[in-house]
Design a protein around this motif. Structure first.
Motif, PDB file in Angstrom:
ATOM      1  N   GLY A 101       1.265   5.243   0.038  1.00 32.38           N
ATOM      2  CA  GLY A 101      -0.029   6.587   0.044  1.00 32.38           C
ATOM      3  C   GLY A 101      -0.522   7.132  -0.619  1.00 32.38           C
ATOM      4  O   GLY A 101      -1.402   8.032  -0.426  1.00 32.38           O
ATOM      5  N   PHE A 123       0.415  -1.150  -0.201  1.00 29.14           N
ATOM      6  CA  PHE A 123      -0.002   0.099  -0.352  1.00 29.14           C
ATOM      7  C   PHE A 123       0.369   1.436  -0.123  1.00 29.14           C
ATOM      8  O   PHE A 123       1.368   1.679   1.078  1.00 29.14           O
ATOM      9  CB  PHE A 123      -0.512   0.226   1.024  1.00 29.14           C
ATOM     10  N   GLU A 150       2.044  -7.670   1.943  1.00 27.55           N
ATOM     11  CA  GLU A 150       1.943  -6.839   3.165  1.00 27.55           C
ATOM     12  C   GLU A 150       0.685  -8.049   3.887  1.00 27.55           C
ATOM     13  O   GLU A 150       0.689  -8.830   4.165  1.00 27.55           O
ATOM     14  CB  GLU A 150       0.295  -6.025   2.547  1.00 27.55           C
ATOM     15  N   TRP A 167      -3.522   4.068  -2.495  1.00 31.33           N
ATOM     16  CA  TRP A 167      -4.016   3.712  -0.878  1.00 31.33           C
ATOM     17  C   TRP A 167      -3.237   3.730   0.055  1.00 31.33           C
ATOM     18  O   TRP A 167      -2.596   2.624  -0.065  1.00 31.33           O
ATOM     19  CB  TRP A 167      -5.077   3.290  -1.875  1.00 31.33           C
ATOM     20  N   TYR A 168      -3.919   4.354   0.912  1.00 31.58           N
ATOM     21  CA  TYR A 168      -3.314   3.414   2.341  1.00 31.58           C
ATOM     22  C   TYR A 168      -4.511   3.346   3.319  1.00 31.58           C
ATOM     23  O   TYR A 168      -4.891   4.170   4.053  1.00 31.58           O
ATOM     24  CB  TYR A 168      -2.539   4.553   3.286  1.00 31.58           C
ATOM     25  N   PHE A 209      -2.795  -4.424   7.650  1.00 33.59           N
ATOM     26  CA  PHE A 209      -4.017  -4.330   7.007  1.00 33.59           C
ATOM     27  C   PHE A 209      -5.109  -4.638   7.634  1.00 33.59           C
ATOM     28  O   PHE A 209      -5.746  -5.900   6.764  1.00 33.59           O
ATOM     29  CB  PHE A 209      -3.598  -3.394   6.292  1.00 33.59           C
TER      30      PHE A 209
END
Length: 227
Positions: free
Chosen positions: A106, A104, A164, A109-110, A173
């Motif tokens: 910033g 992800f 991630e 899209w974060y 996330f």
């Protein structure tokens, strides 16, 4: 063969493939899945030439694989380029494995923040006239894009592999766990955080973090040379 060893998962090698190669020689898995961050100074198939033919080799990309044109080319233009699991479901050793590479970013899209751009074309169209390019820079190619992420939710799989981490980890996330729920997976394996751990997210999905240079079996057990 121990059925838990039919697929092995390799944490970020960062240029050192010796633990993975040793594990393949010892455990003779049907397939190995690499979880990103290879730091390749030569094409991937050369780094893994000792095990090509002994096992299937599958992979997703990590953030390091987009750092330089050389690292990118040695992965995405390698003889194993077609074995990427990113954004699809592939049957491997009798299990359906889905892949989500990249991180992800910033500027794209974060989560849980809303996306800045819907998709790659939206981003390219939004660039200033003098800065517009028909292609994305490597950094943006390594980003997780909202439209591609949400398209995965329509697919079904047994295992999700990501670079991630999902929620539950302090650097994870929640949306990755939500993706796993939508896909109906039982397990999520990820790299990136250089940590061996086991967790659980929504719908009792088991999460296995695989540390850098570590190798784990289907139950998330870290395999040791002395095992």
């Amino acid at each position: 063969m121990n059925p838990n060893n039919k697929i092995l998962f390799a944490g970020d090698p960062h240029g050192d493939f010796r633990p993975l190669i040793a594990a393949v020689h010892k455990y003779r898995p049907e397939a190995v899945v690499l979880l990103g961050d290879y730091d390749l100074e030569m094409p991937l198939e050369i780094c893994l030439q000792e095990i090509i033919g002994l096992t299937e080799i599958w992979w997703i990309a990590g953030n390091h694989d987009f750092e330089t044109p050389v690292k990118y080319k040695n992965l995405f233009h390698s003889a194993l380029a077609g074995n990427s699991l990113h954004l699809k479901v592939t049957e491997i050793a009798g299990l359906r494995i889905a892949g989500l590479g990249g991180i992800f970013l910033g500027r794209v899209w974060y989560p849980p923040q809303p996306p800045r751009w819907r998709n790659k074309q939206h981003f390219l169209n939004g660039q200033a006239a003098g800065a517009k390019s028909a292609a994305l820079s490597l950094k943006y190619q390594g980003a997780i894009w909202p439209d591609e992420f949400h398209a995965l939710k329509a697919l079904k799989a047994d295992i999700l592999v990501t670079h991630e981490a999902p929620g539950g980890h302090r650097h994870g996330f929640d949306v990755i766990g939500e993706l796993g729920v939508a896909m109906g997976v039982k397990h999520i394996f990820h790299g990136h955080l250089h940590e061996n751990y086991t967790g659980i997210v929504k719908n009792n999905i088991k999460v296995f973090g695989v540390a850098n240079r570590a190798v784990a079996d289907l139950m998330g057990n870290t395999l040791k040379d002395e095992d």
